[in-house]
Design a protein around this motif. Structure first.
Motif, short mmCIF file in Angstrom:
data_model
loop_
_atom_site.label_atom_id
_atom_site.label_comp_id
_atom_site.label_asym_id
_atom_site.label_seq_id
_atom_site.Cartn_x
_atom_site.Cartn_y
_atom_site.Cartn_z
N SER A 147 42.79 11.13 37.22
CA SER A 147 43.13 10.93 35.81
C SER A 147 44.58 10.47 35.73
N GLU A 157 37.49 2.95 21.25
CA GLU A 157 37.34 4.28 21.84
C GLU A 157 37.91 4.32 23.26
N THR A 158 37.68 3.25 24.03
CA THR A 158 38.21 3.22 25.40
C THR A 158 39.73 3.11 25.40
N ARG A 160 41.11 6.54 24.69
CA ARG A 160 41.02 7.39 25.88
C ARG A 160 42.08 7.03 26.90
N ASN A 168 45.45 8.46 25.54
CA ASN A 168 45.28 9.74 24.85
C ASN A 168 46.41 10.72 25.10
N ASP A 169 47.16 10.54 26.20
CA ASP A 169 48.28 11.44 26.49
C ASP A 169 49.57 10.97 25.84
N ALA A 179 43.40 10.19 15.83
CA ALA A 179 43.39 10.72 17.21
C ALA A 179 44.71 11.36 17.59
N ALA A 237 44.50 11.52 30.00
CA ALA A 237 44.00 10.18 29.67
C ALA A 237 43.20 9.64 30.84
N ALA A 238 42.34 8.69 30.54
CA ALA A 238 41.48 8.09 31.56
C ALA A 238 42.11 6.81 32.07
N ARG A 283 41.53 3.26 33.24
CA ARG A 283 40.48 2.26 33.11
C ARG A 283 40.27 1.55 34.43
#
Length: 503
Positions: free
Chosen positions: A277, A423-424, A427, A430-431, A451, A492-493, A495
């Motif tokens: 991650s 949405e991606t 993500r 997200n941090d 968000a 966070a993800a 990509r």
């Protein structure tokens, strides 16, 4: 500046559309932070200087198709336009084609300062093609820096040749210094006409890599170490790798996330091995930083990448196109353009320093991340919906520190917003507490705020670090007054495999 580049491109007939001491190159070292001889090598090298990567471009030429080891995270493809990862190219080149391509690119993109050979196999498993390419480039474009990236298996055999061709930047991929760990990453190596597997293969590989690193640094050649972070296999072990390469004089350590999407067809991708991650990657990079320069701005480029880091213009320079070009290499014109780039760069550094001084005396333990949409030049100059990546900065009372980037799918598709892509994007950042953009539409603005990510567009086309510090001071004031409460963000993800065809 754009006018000058366009004029140069039109004139050429191709239009535009080794030191182990601490010196924070990977965190944006400046001229006063490094010895003069090191500064001259890195000042306009986008891979060896985070600060330079906002302003200067690089290119890779795909002249080295063969490889002498097998990695569980690699699957080479020689005719692929859709994947953005190492080992992938759209077409292979001969040294002569590569030399013509370099001249064409350098004439069209005058801020292109570096030519690298990184595959799609291993350059030193293809020594004749690799060094013939360097020979041709050094004669026709002597102002361009030469680099190569290697797995290091045959590196000790070629150090003298590397030095003879003035290749003064070498990247070695070192994922382990313990053969027990290496046996989980490398199924086999091919060395001295024999295939080795398991522990024995990994032992030979690590011994040769470290030997080659020592030989290069003894000659004053700058070495960057690439390491792929593979959770559960070498993630904790990379701290030991960091110590080992530092002790042997490596200049920069680049810890990259594993790319393991199943569609890439790698062993790790097919067996379900996950990548890290965003916060796992940052934590490991932070733990290794100490006295070792860390690279945070790597884009895990294709072996035929062209342009600024984070962009790819290789489609503009296919073999058919470059062979039809009548290229007149204008070295003086390139120098003039790069002098203008330096003026812009100096202004950016000055603006950051001026704003940083206003933080002096501020007392707060708050550290947070923000994302930035940018096309380069250190400016907030990209529309939210057009961003293919976001650069991430950590803000604190010490200032703005670049810590990474996040690839994303384009939100804006043909003039319409794609909610699935949004949405991606959320993500991926997200941090982050905020995202800085040149412009953002009403719908994504509302979704970002929902968000918990502040969409910031009031600093459009201004310098990133100066603007981020200004915003952070205001944030601290609001926390102090009780207007807002500082809340830690989640993870966070990262990509995987963003498409370059969307560019």
């Amino acid at each position: 500046m754009d006018d000058l580049m366009q004029k140069m491109a039109e004139h050429k007939g191709c239009g535009t559309s080794g030191s182990s001491g601490k010196a924070s190159c990977g965190s944006g070292a400046g001229q006063n932070d490094l010895p003069t001889e090191i500064w001259e090598k890195v000042k306009n090298h986008p891979c060896y200087s985070e600060e330079a990567h906002h302003h200067y471009a690089r290119m890779h030429v795909a002249v080295a198709p063969a490889c002498n080891i097998q990695c569980n995270y690699c699957n080479r493809k020689y005719d692929c336009a859709n994947e953005s990862r190492p080992g992938v190219v759209s077409e292979k080149l001969t040294p002569e084609q590569a030399a013509k391509k370099v001249l064409a690119v350098a004439s069209t993109i005058p801020q292109m300062t570096v030519l690298g050979i990184a595959g799609p196999g291993d350059p030193l498993a293809n020594p004749e093609k690799t060094f013939k390419t360097f020979e041709l480039i050094s004669k026709t474009a002597p102002d361009i820096k030469l680099c190569l990236s290697t797995n290091g298996l045959t590196l000790p055999d070629h150090v003298d040749t590397i030095a003879r061709y003035n290749v003064d930047h070498v990247t070695i991929t070192i994922n382990m210094v313990d053969p027990e760990v290496g046996a989980k990453i490398y199924p086999w190596i091919f060395w001295k006409h024999k295939r080795y597997t398991g522990y024995e293969a990994a032992k030979i590989l690590t011994d040769r890599q470290l030997q080659g690193l020592e030989m290069l640094t003894e000659r004053g050649i700058l070495c960057k170490i690439n390491s792929v972070m593979i959770p559960g296999i070498n993630d904790q072990h990379l701290v030991e790798v960091n110590k080992a390469v530092k002790s042997r004089g490596a200049f920069l350590h680049n810890i990259m996330p594993l790319i393991s999407a199943p569609e890439h067809g790698t062993v790790f991708g097919l067996n379900g091995q996950r990548g890290p991650s965003a916060q796992e990657l940052k934590a490991l990079q932070d733990s290794c930083e100490g006295e070792m320069n860390m690279m945070r701005h790597c884009r895990q480029c294709r072996a035929d990448a062209v342009g600024l880091l984070g962009e790819d213009r290789s489609a503009e320079f296919t073999t058919d196109k470059i062979m039809a070009m009548d290229v007149n290499y204008d070295m003086e014109g390139r120098k003039a353009y790069q002098a203008m780039v330096e003026e812009e760069r100096v202004a950016k550094v000055a603006a950051k320093q001026e704003e940083l001084e206003t933080l002096a005396g501020a007392q707060s333990d708050i550290k947070l991340l923000v994302a930035v949409a940018t096309k380069g030049s250190g400016l907030i100059n990209e529309h939210f919906g057009h961003a293919k990546e976001f650069q991430v900065y950590e803000l604190s009372t010490a200032g703005a520190k670049f810590v990474g980037h996040r690839r994303v799918d384009l939100y804006c598709q043909g003039g319409f917003g794609d909610e699935d892509s949004l949405e991606t994007v959320i993500r991926a950042i997200n941090d982050c507490h905020a995202v800085f953009v040149a412009k953002v539409g009403g719908c994504p603005k509302a979704d970002l705020a929902k968000a918990g990510i502040d969409p910031v567009d009031q600093y459009a086309h201004e310098f990133i670090e100066k603007s981020a510090i200004t915003w952070f001071k205001d944030y601290l004031d609001k926390v102090k007054s009780g207007e807002i409460e500082h809340v830690a963000r989640g993870d966070a993800a990262i990509r995987q495999g963003a498409l370059i065809s969307a560019a």
